[in-house]
Motif scaffolding. Sequence first.
Motif, PDB file in Angstrom:
ATOM      1  N   ALA A  46       3.888  32.205   7.163  1.00  0.00           N
ATOM      2  CA  ALA A  46       3.173  32.921   8.226  1.00  0.00           C
ATOM      3  C   ALA A  46       1.863  32.217   8.575  1.00  0.00           C
ATOM      4  O   ALA A  46       1.505  32.100   9.745  1.00  0.00           O
ATOM      5  N   LEU A 101      10.557  35.086   9.797  1.00  0.00           N
ATOM      6  CA  LEU A 101       9.494  36.075   9.594  1.00  0.00           C
ATOM      7  C   LEU A 101       9.894  37.441  10.141  1.00  0.00           C
ATOM      8  O   LEU A 101       9.598  38.477   9.538  1.00  0.00           O
ATOM      9  N   LEU A 105      10.221  40.847   7.933  1.00  0.00           N
ATOM     10  CA  LEU A 105       9.509  42.085   8.265  1.00  0.00           C
ATOM     11  C   LEU A 105      10.475  43.253   8.445  1.00  0.00           C
ATOM     12  O   LEU A 105      10.222  44.356   7.966  1.00  0.00           O
ATOM     13  N   THR A 108      11.668  44.262   4.992  1.00  0.00           N
ATOM     14  CA  THR A 108      10.649  44.725   4.062  1.00  0.00           C
ATOM     15  C   THR A 108      10.347  46.213   4.227  1.00  0.00           C
ATOM     16  O   THR A 108      10.186  46.925   3.236  1.00  0.00           O
ATOM     17  N   VAL A 109      10.296  46.686   5.444  1.00  0.00           N
ATOM     18  CA  VAL A 109       9.953  48.088   5.682  1.00  0.00           C
ATOM     19  C   VAL A 109      10.987  49.038   5.057  1.00  0.00           C
ATOM     20  O   VAL A 109      10.609  49.960   4.327  1.00  0.00           O
ATOM     21  N   THR A 134       3.308  42.677   3.576  1.00  0.00           N
ATOM     22  CA  THR A 134       3.784  43.040   4.910  1.00  0.00           C
ATOM     23  C   THR A 134       2.638  43.069   5.911  1.00  0.00           C
ATOM     24  O   THR A 134       2.764  42.552   7.018  1.00  0.00           O
ATOM     25  N   CYS A 135       1.522  43.646   5.537  1.00  0.00           N
ATOM     26  CA  CYS A 135       0.354  43.685   6.431  1.00  0.00           C
ATOM     27  C   CYS A 135      -0.176  42.285   6.699  1.00  0.00           C
ATOM     28  O   CYS A 135      -0.617  41.983   7.807  1.00  0.00           O
ATOM     29  N   ILE A 137       1.599  39.496   6.811  1.00  0.00           N
ATOM     30  CA  ILE A 137       2.498  38.852   7.776  1.00  0.00           C
ATOM     31  C   ILE A 137       2.259  39.402   9.170  1.00  0.00           C
ATOM     32  O   ILE A 137       2.186  38.643  10.147  1.00  0.00           O
ATOM     33  N   LEU A 138       2.118  40.716   9.286  1.00  0.00           N
ATOM     34  CA  LEU A 138       1.860  41.316  10.600  1.00  0.00           C
ATOM     35  C   LEU A 138       0.544  40.821  11.194  1.00  0.00           C
ATOM     36  O   LEU A 138       0.459  40.531  12.386  1.00  0.00           O
TER      37      LEU A 138
END
Length: 145
Positions: A46, A101, A105, A108-109, A134-135, A137-138
């Motif tokens: 990322a 990516l 994501l 992952t959720v 996760t945060c 990557i976002l």
Amino acid sequence: IWLCVVVASCASRPFAAEGGTEMVMTPSIMHAAFMAVFSSSILSLAYGMVHVCRSLSTMIDAFCCDVVNQESPQRAAHVWNMTQAILRKVSLSVQPYFLVLGIILVSTVPLLLIGVIRAHGAPIVAMIPAVCVTCGILYMLLLAA
């Protein structure tokens, strides 16, 4: 921050106690190593995407500044065509990384939700490492946009 995520993941990992079904919090070297390798590779991917997207943006900004300083429209058209060709080539080579990516994501959720459902009394602190990755990557995808 990455080191804190790995340490928190290792420290909050529940394992079954010997001879029983009671969950105890004991660190595992294998779990820590897996979390360290997995999270560092995902965040590195990322972070690399952020650098590629930022450099493409800088390239367009440099072109705009160059056009303002140039007196020849023919030269500006030639430079724009070269810039556009480079942007197309880079975007074609970067597409698989965005796909990877995105898949990470999207997967992952639900895995986080399954982890919360399966926790059964385990502290919610156990979800912090996955939420942080996760945060991260976002946030990097937001920077790349």
